[in-house]
Enzyme design. Sequence first.
Site, PDB file in Angstrom:
ATOM      1  N   ASP A   1       0.836  -1.204   0.000  1.00  0.00           N
ATOM      2  CA  ASP A   1       0.000   0.000   0.000  1.00  0.00           C
ATOM      3  C   ASP A   1       0.866   1.248   0.000  1.00  0.00           C
ATOM      4  O   ASP A   1       2.019   1.233   0.427  1.00  0.00           O
ATOM      5  CB  ASP A   1      -0.919   0.004   1.228  1.00  0.00           C
ATOM      6  CG  ASP A   1      -2.167   0.849   1.014  1.00  0.00           C
ATOM      7  OD1 ASP A   1      -3.244   0.266   0.755  1.00  0.00           O
ATOM      8  OD2 ASP A   1      -2.069   2.100   1.082  1.00  0.00           O
TER       9      ASP A   1
ATOM     10  N   ASP B   1       3.813   1.951  -4.520  1.00  0.00           N
ATOM     11  CA  ASP B   1       2.945   2.783  -5.351  1.00  0.00           C
ATOM     12  C   ASP B   1       2.714   2.000  -6.646  1.00  0.00           C
ATOM     13  O   ASP B   1       3.628   1.869  -7.475  1.00  0.00           O
ATOM     14  CB  ASP B   1       3.624   4.129  -5.642  1.00  0.00           C
ATOM     15  CG  ASP B   1       2.784   5.017  -6.549  1.00  0.00           C
ATOM     16  OD1 ASP B   1       1.716   4.558  -7.016  1.00  0.00           O
ATOM     17  OD2 ASP B   1       3.203   6.161  -6.799  1.00  0.00           O
TER      18      ASP B   1
ATOM     19  N   ASN C   1      -5.714  -4.607  -6.573  1.00  0.00           N
ATOM     20  CA  ASN C   1      -6.924  -4.039  -5.979  1.00  0.00           C
ATOM     21  C   ASN C   1      -6.827  -2.549  -5.689  1.00  0.00           C
ATOM     22  O   ASN C   1      -7.859  -1.872  -5.607  1.00  0.00           O
ATOM     23  CB  ASN C   1      -7.213  -4.824  -4.686  1.00  0.00           C
ATOM     24  CG  ASN C   1      -8.211  -4.142  -3.805  1.00  0.00           C
ATOM     25  OD1 ASN C   1      -9.415  -4.212  -4.046  1.00  0.00           O
ATOM     26  ND2 ASN C   1      -7.729  -3.439  -2.779  1.00  0.00           N
TER      27      ASN C   1
ATOM     28  N   TYR D   1     -12.724   7.404 -13.682  1.00  0.00           N
ATOM     29  CA  TYR D   1     -12.992   6.183 -12.904  1.00  0.00           C
ATOM     30  C   TYR D   1     -13.683   5.134 -13.774  1.00  0.00           C
ATOM     31  O   TYR D   1     -13.269   3.984 -13.837  1.00  0.00           O
ATOM     32  CB  TYR D   1     -13.843   6.533 -11.677  1.00  0.00           C
ATOM     33  CG  TYR D   1     -13.964   5.388 -10.694  1.00  0.00           C
ATOM     34  CD1 TYR D   1     -12.915   5.082  -9.828  1.00  0.00           C
ATOM     35  CD2 TYR D   1     -15.111   4.610 -10.624  1.00  0.00           C
ATOM     36  CE1 TYR D   1     -13.010   4.021  -8.925  1.00  0.00           C
ATOM     37  CE2 TYR D   1     -15.218   3.556  -9.731  1.00  0.00           C
ATOM     38  CZ  TYR D   1     -14.166   3.259  -8.878  1.00  0.00           C
ATOM     39  OH  TYR D   1     -14.267   2.211  -7.991  1.00  0.00           O
TER      40      TYR D   1
ATOM     41  N   LYS E   1     -12.224   1.483 -15.101  1.00  0.00           N
ATOM     42  CA  LYS E   1     -12.842   0.222 -14.700  1.00  0.00           C
ATOM     43  C   LYS E   1     -13.328  -0.592 -15.910  1.00  0.00           C
ATOM     44  O   LYS E   1     -13.255  -1.814 -15.904  1.00  0.00           O
ATOM     45  CB  LYS E   1     -13.969   0.477 -13.696  1.00  0.00           C
ATOM     46  CG  LYS E   1     -13.479   1.093 -12.377  1.00  0.00           C
ATOM     47  CD  LYS E   1     -12.409   0.242 -11.695  1.00  0.00           C
ATOM     48  CE  LYS E   1     -12.030   0.758 -10.313  1.00  0.00           C
ATOM     49  NZ  LYS E   1     -10.999  -0.063  -9.648  1.00  0.00           N
TER      50      LYS E   1
END
Length: 283
Positions: A42, A68, A95, A161, A165
């Site tokens: 993370d 990153d 994720n 976004y 996706k």
Amino acid sequence: MAGTVMREFAGKTAFVTGGASGIGFAFGRAFAEAGMKVMLADIEPEALASAVESLQSFGPGVRGVSCDVADPASLEHAAKASYEAFGNVHVVCNNAGVAAGGGIDNISLDNWRWVLDVNLMGVLHGVRTFLPHIRAHGEGGHIVNTASMAGMESGLGFSPYVASKFAVVAMSEGLAMQLKPLGIGVTVLCPGYVRTRIGESGRNRPARYGPAPPLDAASPAGALVAQIAKFLQAGLDPSEVAARVLSAIRKGELYVFTHPEMRGEVDERFAAIQAAMGKAAAL
Ligand SMILES: NC(=O)c1ccc[n+]([C@@H]2O[C@H](COP(=O)([O-])OP(=O)(O)OC[C@H]3O[C@@H](n4cnc5c(N)ncnc54)[C@H](O)[C@@H]3O)[C@@H](O)[C@H]2O)c1
């Protein structure tokens, strides 16, 4: 060497990006409870440290590594740390993700670059880093890419976004097709609203993308953000999403949907596409 589809988790290793919070953290807990060694990767160091701490009692080993996903070298480094800690990696969860405003009034290149770098290139970097490793060790493996219902229907409008996706869904489908003969599974996770900190994504926006453009709370974009915050609050618990994903890995399922009430929106999109295809047939 061809691997085998993963049915047993115990003793294997999972690598989870965005593992310090929300869905990634829930993945980490579920894998640890299933007897896996878990590496959480993370960008947020304090949250990562407390995530690792709080999962210590759950499995044979949980560690964290700063990473990153937008930077391929950073992911390579994190993968190396994982091999050194736990040996071969079997499940990779790409994720980590961020959300930033879009719309037609202020098309911010910085927003688009940041969201695409993390949500799309981050997934690609994960695949590029771990796929040769999984193919080489031949012990079986599974790649989980976190997309969204925003990758199935464009209800959130013209936004980076949604674009990111849709791309993650498409690349996962293509990957699944190519990895099937090698016995490596692929799952693409497409949830609706889940109770996480995605609405506060700006906390991890690197300075190189500049500050988030100002948002007028009274504008349509501002109203959408407020509405989304409410939906997130009322969203699904991340542990339920993680449980579905573990089941999908065991069964070798490509798609994971968690919000059946959003089916109508996908049906509407397909109906519009079918109608347009009908016109092509009439040419
Ligand atoms: N929460 C929802 O309603 C929802 C719905 C559909 C899809 N998703 C997706 O689920 C995934 C996880 O998000 P979440 O909802 O758990 O949000 P979250 O903010 O709680 O967790 C995201 C994690 O990703 C990390 N991260 C951000 N940028 C990073 C980077 N460059 N490198 C490494 N880590 C980074 C954050 O520090 C955080 O720990 C995202 O891909 C998101 O798009 C979320």
